[in-house]
Design a protein around this motif. Structure first.
Motif, PDB file in Angstrom:
ATOM      1  N   LYS A   1      55.391  36.722  27.322  1.00 31.99           N
ATOM      2  CA  LYS A   1      54.224  37.557  27.059  1.00 31.99           C
ATOM      3  C   LYS A   1      53.563  37.915  28.375  1.00 31.99           C
ATOM      4  O   LYS A   1      53.357  37.057  29.235  1.00 31.99           O
ATOM      5  N   GLU A   2      53.196  39.164  28.531  1.00 32.34           N
ATOM      6  CA  GLU A   2      52.424  39.546  29.690  1.00 32.34           C
ATOM      7  C   GLU A   2      50.947  39.346  29.389  1.00 32.34           C
ATOM      8  O   GLU A   2      50.478  39.607  28.289  1.00 32.34           O
ATOM      9  N   LEU A   3      50.231  38.892  30.415  1.00 32.21           N
ATOM     10  CA  LEU A   3      48.818  38.600  30.226  1.00 32.21           C
ATOM     11  C   LEU A   3      48.066  38.969  31.482  1.00 32.21           C
ATOM     12  O   LEU A   3      48.447  38.568  32.586  1.00 32.21           O
ATOM     13  N   GLY A   4      47.041  39.740  31.355  1.00 34.35           N
ATOM     14  CA  GLY A   4      46.163  40.044  32.471  1.00 34.35           C
ATOM     15  C   GLY A   4      44.790  39.478  32.197  1.00 34.35           C
ATOM     16  O   GLY A   4      44.354  39.417  31.049  1.00 34.35           O
ATOM     17  N   PHE A   5      44.097  39.019  33.219  1.00 30.87           N
ATOM     18  CA  PHE A   5      42.744  38.514  33.033  1.00 30.87           C
ATOM     19  C   PHE A   5      41.959  38.753  34.311  1.00 30.87           C
ATOM     20  O   PHE A   5      42.509  39.074  35.372  1.00 30.87           O
ATOM     21  N   THR A   6      40.669  38.622  34.246  1.00 29.23           N
ATOM     22  CA  THR A   6      39.781  38.930  35.359  1.00 29.23           C
ATOM     23  C   THR A   6      39.074  37.666  35.814  1.00 29.23           C
ATOM     24  O   THR A   6      38.636  36.859  34.994  1.00 29.23           O
ATOM     25  N   VAL A   7      38.972  37.480  37.124  1.00 30.83           N
ATOM     26  CA  VAL A   7      38.318  36.314  37.707  1.00 30.83           C
ATOM     27  C   VAL A   7      37.063  36.770  38.436  1.00 30.83           C
ATOM     28  O   VAL A   7      37.072  37.767  39.153  1.00 30.83           O
ATOM     29  N   ASN A   8      35.972  36.039  38.270  1.00 32.55           N
ATOM     30  CA  ASN A   8      34.693  36.392  38.863  1.00 32.55           C
ATOM     31  C   ASN A   8      34.235  35.224  39.731  1.00 32.55           C
ATOM     32  O   ASN A   8      34.072  34.110  39.244  1.00 32.55           O
ATOM     33  N   ALA A   9      34.040  35.458  41.020  1.00 32.33           N
ATOM     34  CA  ALA A   9      33.491  34.446  41.932  1.00 32.33           C
ATOM     35  C   ALA A   9      32.236  35.012  42.575  1.00 32.33           C
ATOM     36  O   ALA A   9      32.265  36.071  43.202  1.00 32.33           O
ATOM     37  N   ILE A  10      31.105  34.319  42.414  1.00 29.83           N
ATOM     38  CA  ILE A  10      29.812  34.803  42.910  1.00 29.83           C
ATOM     39  C   ILE A  10      29.163  33.713  43.754  1.00 29.83           C
ATOM     40  O   ILE A  10      29.193  32.529  43.382  1.00 29.83           O
ATOM     41  N   ASP A  11      28.586  34.101  44.892  1.00 32.77           N
ATOM     42  CA  ASP A  11      27.894  33.157  45.760  1.00 32.77           C
ATOM     43  C   ASP A  11      26.662  33.835  46.331  1.00 32.77           C
ATOM     44  O   ASP A  11      26.664  35.061  46.566  1.00 32.77           O
ATOM     45  N   ASN A  12      25.568  33.039  46.583  1.00 28.63           N
ATOM     46  CA  ASN A  12      24.340  33.664  47.088  1.00 28.63           C
ATOM     47  C   ASN A  12      24.476  34.126  48.541  1.00 28.63           C
ATOM     48  O   ASN A  12      23.684  34.929  49.015  1.00 28.63           O
ATOM     49  N   VAL A  13      25.451  33.609  49.273  1.00 26.63           N
ATOM     50  CA  VAL A  13      25.717  34.072  50.628  1.00 26.63           C
ATOM     51  C   VAL A  13      26.791  35.152  50.615  1.00 26.63           C
ATOM     52  O   VAL A  13      26.699  36.169  51.294  1.00 26.63           O
ATOM     53  N   GLY A  14      27.772  34.927  49.786  1.00 30.28           N
ATOM     54  CA  GLY A  14      28.878  35.858  49.699  1.00 30.28           C
ATOM     55  C   GLY A  14      30.198  35.139  49.755  1.00 30.28           C
ATOM     56  O   GLY A  14      30.396  34.217  50.551  1.00 30.28           O
ATOM     57  N   VAL A  15      31.092  35.521  48.901  1.00 27.78           N
ATOM     58  CA  VAL A  15      32.415  34.917  48.858  1.00 27.78           C
ATOM     59  C   VAL A  15      33.242  35.469  50.010  1.00 27.78           C
ATOM     60  O   VAL A  15      33.347  36.689  50.186  1.00 27.78           O
ATOM     61  N   THR A  16      33.762  34.574  50.826  1.00 23.34           N
ATOM     62  CA  THR A  16      34.590  35.010  51.952  1.00 23.34           C
ATOM     63  C   THR A  16      36.071  34.814  51.708  1.00 23.34           C
ATOM     64  O   THR A  16      36.895  35.506  52.290  1.00 23.34           O
ATOM     65  N   VAL A  17      36.412  33.838  50.897  1.00 22.03           N
ATOM     66  CA  VAL A  17      37.826  33.594  50.593  1.00 22.03           C
ATOM     67  C   VAL A  17      37.982  33.459  49.087  1.00 22.03           C
ATOM     68  O   VAL A  17      37.283  32.655  48.449  1.00 22.03           O
ATOM     69  N   GLY A  18      38.874  34.240  48.529  1.00 20.27           N
ATOM     70  CA  GLY A  18      39.169  34.110  47.105  1.00 20.27           C
ATOM     71  C   GLY A  18      38.366  35.067  46.230  1.00 20.27           C
ATOM     72  O   GLY A  18      37.679  35.955  46.728  1.00 20.27           O
ATOM     73  N   PRO A  19      38.457  34.855  44.938  1.00 18.88           N
ATOM     74  CA  PRO A  19      39.164  33.728  44.326  1.00 18.88           C
ATOM     75  C   PRO A  19      40.685  33.869  44.447  1.00 18.88           C
ATOM     76  O   PRO A  19      41.227  34.952  44.386  1.00 18.88           O
ATOM     77  N   ILE A  20      41.302  32.721  44.660  1.00 20.65           N
ATOM     78  CA  ILE A  20      42.754  32.634  44.725  1.00 20.65           C
ATOM     79  C   ILE A  20      43.196  31.783  43.548  1.00 20.65           C
ATOM     80  O   ILE A  20      42.682  30.682  43.340  1.00 20.65           O
ATOM     81  N   CYS A  21      44.101  32.306  42.772  1.00 18.58           N
ATOM     82  CA  CYS A  21      44.542  31.611  41.572  1.00 18.58           C
ATOM     83  C   CYS A  21      46.018  31.256  41.679  1.00 18.58           C
ATOM     84  O   CYS A  21      46.817  31.998  42.262  1.00 18.58           O
ATOM     85  N   SER A  22      46.352  30.125  41.128  1.00 19.95           N
ATOM     86  CA  SER A  22      47.747  29.714  41.125  1.00 19.95           C
ATOM     87  C   SER A  22      48.090  29.104  39.785  1.00 19.95           C
ATOM     88  O   SER A  22      47.226  28.571  39.089  1.00 19.95           O
ATOM     89  N   ASP A  23      49.334  29.194  39.449  1.00 21.13           N
ATOM     90  CA  ASP A  23      49.848  28.618  38.207  1.00 21.13           C
ATOM     91  C   ASP A  23      50.996  27.709  38.603  1.00 21.13           C
ATOM     92  O   ASP A  23      52.037  28.176  39.068  1.00 21.13           O
ATOM     93  N   ALA A  24      50.784  26.419  38.470  1.00 20.81           N
ATOM     94  CA  ALA A  24      51.799  25.428  38.850  1.00 20.81           C
ATOM     95  C   ALA A  24      52.233  25.609  40.309  1.00 20.81           C
ATOM     96  O   ALA A  24      53.405  25.507  40.649  1.00 20.81           O
ATOM     97  N   GLY A  25      51.222  25.938  41.172  1.00 21.71           N
ATOM     98  CA  GLY A  25      51.492  26.043  42.602  1.00 21.71           C
ATOM     99  C   GLY A  25      51.976  27.408  43.048  1.00 21.71           C
ATOM    100  O   GLY A  25      52.110  27.651  44.245  1.00 21.71           O
ATOM    101  N   ALA A  26      52.211  28.330  42.148  1.00 22.77           N
ATOM    102  CA  ALA A  26      52.708  29.656  42.516  1.00 22.77           C
ATOM    103  C   ALA A  26      51.550  30.637  42.514  1.00 22.77           C
ATOM    104  O   ALA A  26      50.808  30.736  41.548  1.00 22.77           O
ATOM    105  N   SER A  27      51.360  31.350  43.629  1.00 18.04           N
ATOM    106  CA  SER A  27      50.291  32.333  43.704  1.00 18.04           C
ATOM    107  C   SER A  27      50.576  33.470  42.732  1.00 18.04           C
ATOM    108  O   SER A  27      51.702  33.949  42.628  1.00 18.04           O
ATOM    109  N   LEU A  28      49.508  33.891  42.056  1.00 16.66           N
ATOM    110  CA  LEU A  28      49.687  34.968  41.087  1.00 16.66           C
ATOM    111  C   LEU A  28      49.452  36.340  41.693  1.00 16.66           C
ATOM    112  O   LEU A  28      49.735  37.341  41.062  1.00 16.66           O
ATOM    113  N   GLY A  29      48.855  36.383  42.897  1.00 13.70           N
ATOM    114  CA  GLY A  29      48.601  37.668  43.524  1.00 13.70           C
ATOM    115  C   GLY A  29      47.313  38.280  43.016  1.00 13.70           C
ATOM    116  O   GLY A  29      47.080  38.339  41.815  1.00 13.70           O
TER     117      GLY A  29
END
Length: 356
Positions: A1-29
């Motif tokens: 099954k193909e699945l797309g989803f959205t990730v939201n990362a919020i910080d009061n200073v600002g997000v500099t890295v990420g969000p980075i997601c992985s599934d069992a150690g494999a980067s999803l891009g």
């Protein structure tokens, strides 16, 4: 099954890295979306089973946050149930024989559970021809047609005679009379989730009438001195008009229903009945017997209705709502328990036989 989803990362200073997601150690891009800090993860092919996705992000101060969620993929199971007819005309007898008797003319037959799954809207009627039968209407309709009905009493769209362990569920019944469902000389019968004019019970035991809407005409339980019905549960139904009971049996219970009115016409020797947790809301001037209207009328079938019934009735925790006139309850029964009931908008709450 193909699945797309959205990730939201919020910080009061600002997000500099990420969000980075992985599934069992494999980067999803990651693919940035229109809003700052929002990313879409590219669709991927997930294996059947549970995959744990971990997403992390950090800000300029080196603070890091993470979150995980599970993606569960179940194997696709095709619906192999054969499609049945969509319309049918006539009277059909369902049995536990080959193809469920006439079942395959109105639906599909499950021989293991003895269930007829109705797929057709029917003009006519159904006869239950064997013990242990379940007929699931799946919200289909049965419309009364005098030219097509051949049930023994010629007025019922569903007819059960001398059968046991029968369940009828989820039908819309149109037309006909208060006898649209007849249960006669039968045992262990359940009528569930019907929208119908009425039900007739004669000489039957262990009957459950539950979660139905009975409207248009009357809900009718009928039995006579030589045909007693007993151990009947009427629970959580909406019954818009009058319920008439001619009964010599025992163990009949009305529990948690919404009822227009209930008339119980019994002999002097009748036995107990329970009426509990119901809401009565009917309005009228005369009942079907030509007597003054009461939302609950317990009376004898002798002495002009003023003889006293023995055996006792339990009438508890009911709500009676009137129109500002009349009497809510008439009671002509010795050894009865009447407690916890509420009455609103009546001239009188209870009329006893001796004081009418």
């Amino acid at each position: 099954k193909e699945l797309g989803f959205t990730v939201n990362a919020i910080d009061n200073v600002g997000v500099t890295v990420g969000p980075i997601c992985s599934d069992a150690g494999a980067s999803l891009g990651l693919t940035p979306s229109e809003g700052d800090g929002f990313y879409s993860i590219d669709s991927k092919i997930y294996p059947i089973g549970v995959s744990i996705v971990v997403c992390t992000a950090s800000d300029a101060a080196g603070n890091m946050g993470s979150s995980t969620f599970a993606v569960t993929i179940q194997p696709y199971v095709a619906d192999t149930t054969p499609s049945g007819p969509t319309t049918a005309s006539g009277t059909f007898t369902v049995t536990d024989g080959v193809n469920g008797g006439d079942c395959t003319s109105i639906g599909t037959w499950d021989s293991i559970s003895k269930t007829c799954n109705v797929t057709a809207d029917i003009n006519g009627g159904i006869i239950v021809g064997s013990n242990g039968i379940t007929i699931d209407g799946h919200s289909k309709s049965i419309t009364y047609d005098s030219g097509l009905i051949t049930t023994p009493n010629a007025v019922s769209t569903i007819y059960i005679d001398d059968k046991s362990n029968v369940t009828i569920k989820d039908f819309h019944l149109f037309g006909g009379t208060v006898y649209s469902v007849t249960i006669k000389y039968s045992d262990n019968v359940s009528i569930i989730q019907l929208n119908a004019p009425g039900v007739r019970i004669v000489g039957s035991d262990n009957v459950v009438i539950k979660d139905n809407i009975l409207n248009g005409l009357h809900f009718y339980i009928e039995s006579y001195s030589n045909e007693p019905s007993s151990d009947i549960l009427i629970e959580n139904n909406i019954i818009t008009n009058e319920i008439d009971i001619h009964n010599e049996g025992s163990g009949i219970s009305f529990v948690d229903n919404t009822i227009g009115s209930l008339v119980i016409l019994n002999s002097v020797g009748s036995t107990e009945m329970t009426i509990s947790g119901n809401t009565f809301n009917g309005i009228g001037s005369m009942n079907s017997f030509g007597s003054p209207y009461h939302q609950l009328n317990v009376r004898s079938s002798s002495g002009g209705g003023w003889d006293i019934i023995s055996g006792g009735y339990v009438i508890t925790d009911n709500t009676f709502v009137g129109d500002g006139t009349g009497t809510a309850m008439r009671l002509s029964a010795d050894s009865s328990t009447v407690t916890g009931n509420t009455f609103s908008n009546f001239d009188k709450a209870i009329c006893l036989a001796e004081t009418h």
